[in-house]
Design an enzyme around this catalytic site. Structure first.
Site, PDB file in Angstrom:
ATOM      1  N   GLY A  58      -0.556 -49.876  -8.251  1.00 17.61           N
ATOM      2  CA  GLY A  58      -0.269 -51.167  -8.874  1.00 17.61           C
ATOM      3  C   GLY A  58      -1.006 -51.319 -10.198  1.00 17.61           C
ATOM      4  N   CYS A  59      -0.552 -52.272 -11.018  1.00 18.28           N
ATOM      5  CA  CYS A  59      -1.099 -52.424 -12.371  1.00 18.28           C
ATOM      6  C   CYS A  59      -2.550 -52.924 -12.330  1.00 18.28           C
ATOM      7  CB  CYS A  59      -0.214 -53.344 -13.205  1.00 18.28           C
ATOM      8  SG  CYS A  59       0.193 -54.920 -12.418  1.00 18.28           S
ATOM      9  N   TYR A  60      -2.802 -54.007 -11.602  1.00 22.24           N
ATOM     10  CA  TYR A  60      -4.175 -54.510 -11.498  1.00 22.24           C
ATOM     11  C   TYR A  60      -5.059 -53.469 -10.821  1.00 22.24           C
ATOM     12  CZ  TYR A  60      -3.341 -59.442 -12.745  1.00 22.24           C
ATOM     13  OH  TYR A  60      -3.066 -60.616 -13.397  1.00 22.24           O
TER      14      TYR A  60
END
EC number: 1.2.1.38
Lengths: 342, 342, 342, 342
Positions: free
Chosen positions: C145-147
């Site tokens: 995921g990005c975070y």
């Protein structure tokens, strides 16, 4: 081949550098700083480019010895002098500044408030409007201005085909702040620019004579046009909203045919009737997207063109000129990803 | 006095509510929801207003009993029906929607795609363009649209004084997103709108007939005008950039005199020759600032007006109409702080 | 080689498509729509991509027949089911969604509020954190995921080297709106988001367990961390500002050595002591830039990492996994131009 | 009464001027320019204020003769000298600059890199944190800094009630560009700031000692705190996201009780458990909105406060101090309209 680049630290220059680094026909890009006397590390002044290159001191002989051509991405007024040895030597130059675009020395002086190059030199300069001319065989190419590109591409089919009353042309052009460059100014201070719209250089923008010069090549009856520039609270992109009265017997089909004929084979210009482009759809690319419509009630034609001012309006078109000059395919080095999402 | 407000949850309605709460002649603002059958807590739906009021169910008899007048800040098409009992009772209404602005039922139907109110009712409506008329003695006031206000104020001195060729008018109007209201749409999705410009409703905006209706009252030769709307990546404000050809013998002085005569005594309109207003200088205020200039080269006049679409373009002008209706001083309740810094 | 892509219409999917079209080892990209039963023209739904491809109906057998691997860029919860035939067939998949990232079915259910895939399937999934593992030889890769990517990369050197008190970790992460996707929501309505900061999913973001799962692989003493997410008024980019107490005997040199050891050979991660990256310097690229500093007064370490959420945080890292899976050089297809000027 | 204002041309000064013009107890605002030797027309330098006032040359005797008090809205370092005659004369001053906020001359010198006022003068200065002290009876009031206000208000209930481990405090503060003032800088150049986040003055912001000085008055065990500042791509507003570990036996109720006790009677501070404020909900107002939550998993408390940096963080709090000094009701002159829509 090796190419030289003078002016990498400006906005257009740094974008051009990124394009040249990825151009399949370019082996090496040598950087030069016209105000430097010794080499400077690029990493120090532009860490965001993540490069170890040096910016070399400016020396025409060295530039000509080590490169097959040179790009100037310097400020207006600088290349007037800098270009001379290259012109004298018939060494290939693509100049992103405005110095050699106008054929009339008086007009240049009036709009730029500077002395123009001599007529002899001006005559050797080719105005590199890539969608209508070719830089093949040219040695000194003046790359068109950003507002000029967007406006000329919007009006060309109508002016060339004499479909409009040329005295009725109105251009309401808008630009993001990167067009104003790197220099700190009140106009581009974030607290002032943000959530704001500001007109500037009303009736005085130096791209007006450039536009008119080109339109008059196609129709000598085109007078100076009404042209305003508005600064947008965004970084990249130009939208030129153009208006002109259709001649009384001109039909929707005439307008459509003119745009289709002009652009259907163009690699980078897309014109669509009745669909007006959003600015962002071209940002990050070399495209110019155009929407047009004859308003049946007012019999005015609305033409809206959008470009990325740093690409099609500067570095991208410079690559097009480079491709034309050296016989590479038009899209070479210009298969760019738009700034998604739109 | 007590005033009613229908539609506090919309953008114009909530700004109007804030203004009314601070208006020195208003004792109480009673809120009504036209789609409600029972009272609703304002805090629940609009916590940002920091108020404990209830939004009461809509009931014309109650509204007339408990208030001396009522504001409608509802969507287009809603007041056509809602207003009837108030018109029948000659009860004072200020209507921010477009339903009663156009005098022609056919024109309304064509542009709004809805059935218009009956001619009898339309005839009782006063178009409250506060800088040119007074709502004193009126009972049903249609508050002008935001684009209409900015455009009409820009063009009025030229049209009234017959200084321009009315067939040459071009308006390139730009608006922030709050003009599009609270409704979630693709056009106003942040990822799409941000760093973008988008045209919408080209040649189809419902404020076009409103503008033309007013201009024709001043000069019956004004035809439908060329008018485009562009969505800006900012929240509040409208800029209307207007262009028109000066008649051949019109001088800079004629233009200046017309603007000075028209606006020198106006509380909220400021017109300056040769200085073009920045959008942000009016945001948060009820001012309309105008810059104008006769271009000696093109003999076109550029007129740029800026307003806050939610104030001078909606709730602020509604307060002006309220002040006129009840005989309060023009600036009452409208001494607002701009959104500094500019 | 031919690759399949399911979900081109989402933000990550469309960026991934653009990358794949330019990847030198990809001959053809076949598009599939998991909710379609017949082919759909891409131009109709995504004109901005300027492509004539069709989106084909979803059919696992067809996908496996016509491609050597497939990317899923679908919403959370969708691949749980869709992936099964591919896992059964040991057909190579790179999955950008969260469904197969968490090893614990209970944790998935708690944070995603959905049923997890079976343990058998989960065990076949490889968490493709490209800077610390390789997808070579894997058939099912869960793209981080990005975070999670930005946070894990910031904390990795400190956690792996046990330099911090793991109970003291605080992450204040900020993201642009493209992270929230294409769906229209109040939170991403321009008039609300612009000129605003908004926290969301406080202590409830589904990337928290993903981060913790990875950190615990490196240090089993790391507990659930304090992690907040704030929505920024910009489109692209994540900044993760991380804070942790250095253990009492940890020196600046220890911290520096850990970052240098970890990242000095990394193609896409750059860590610099005492220089904090601006978000925009990575936008448009696959880089993760990190700044870190041990505060001698508080003995806390500040670590700030920035990524483009759609590239290093999604489609770019997916290409990295693709390169690892098939043995291409790490930077293949990822030599991207930043969104200049910075 | 008549009040003097030195420094109207800065951002805080111009907002303060607008507030004073509307304050019901202020008859006249006299403007002074500390660097001027002759009167200057306000309209020339700040046309956006739409006023005909003159900015008068700076002369302490004149200021004291013609006003009952004076505001200084000058840059840091300027009032150190300017204030002396007023302090000597016990003439009421409200000083928006930082010069007289810190009680320790050494601390001032270290963080401001300037010589501090003498101890004698410093001792006469009252730190005007309006929600916790009163300026009634004071003659020299130092108005708190913007970051200091937002951070102290967020942490006060926890520090005063000893609910947290004071060594665990982390503040991730974010500010719009107006906090950086009118001066043109690279950091606030639109093309750089837009679509960007940038940290600045990491561990070096001059509001750190101001915050610590106040927190130590409440709990002498509070050490220097971890505090970072990030520049946002928006004009107005500060969000301070604060984190601290709750002491082991502290419950949600303890936290809630502390906030309720502290702020339930406060005119301008609103604290809500579990609801985190959006920045924009306070812009244009003097409110400080706070959200807080004890995370049961990490046992950390997240506290987020938002203020308008030019109002509650500067000119608004200065009006609060003015009201306290002269015995006016707290909300006098501060019933401001937020920048709707939110």
């Amino acid at each position: 081949m090796n190419v030289g680049l003078v002016g990498v630290t400006g906005y257009s220059g740094s974008v051009l550098f990124e394009l040249l680094l990825r151009h399949p026909n370019v082996d090496q890009v040598n950087l030069y700083g016209h105000a430097q006397t010794e080499a400077q590390s690029l990493e120090t002044v532009m860490p965001q480019l993540r490069r170890r290159d040096n910016i070399l001191p400016y020396n025409p002989a060295d530039i000509m010895k080590n490169n097959q051509m040179v790009f100037f991405a310097t400020s207006a007024g600088v290349t007037t002098e800098l270009a001379k040895p290259f012109i004298d030597a018939n060494f290939p130059v693509i100049d992103l500044a405005g110095d050699y675009r106008l054929k009339s020395r008086d007009v240049y002086k009036k709009w730029y408030k500077k002395e123009a190059p001599s007529t002899e030199y001006l005559n050797k300069s080719h105005y590199g409007l890539t969608d209508f001319t070719s830089s093949k065989g040219e040695t000194y190419v003046s790359n068109p201005g950003c507002y000029a590109t967007s406006t000329i591409l919007a009006l060309a089919p109508l002016v060339q085909n004499h479909l409009i009353d040329p005295t009725s042309i109105v251009v309401d052009a808008k630009s993001g702040t990167s067009g104003a460059g790197k220099k700190l100014t009140q106009l581009t201070h974030f607290s002032q620019t943000n959530e704001n719209l500001q007109l500037y250089k009303v009736n005085q923008h130096q791209h007006i004579p450039e536009i008119v010069q080109q339109l008059q090549e196609w129709d000598e009856n085109v007078p100076y046009i009404q042209f305003t520039t508005t600064l947008l609270p965004l970084t990249r992109g130009i939208m030129a909203s153009c208006y002109a009265k259709a001649k009384s017997d001109v039909t929707e089909k005439d307008v459509r045919d003119a745009f289709v004929r002009t652009y259907s084979d163009d690699t980078f210009v897309n014109a669509t009737e009745g669909v007006f482009p959003a600015l962002k759809q071209v940002v990050g690319t070399n495209f110019c997207d155009i929407g047009y419509q004859l308003n049946p009630v007012t019999h005015q034609i609305v033409i809206v063109s959008v470009i990325d001012n740093l690409l099609k309006g500067a570095a991208g078109q410079a690559i097009q000129n480079f491709n034309q000059m050296f016989g590479f395919e038009p899209e070479t080095g210009l298969n760019l990803i738009p700034v998604l999402p739109i």
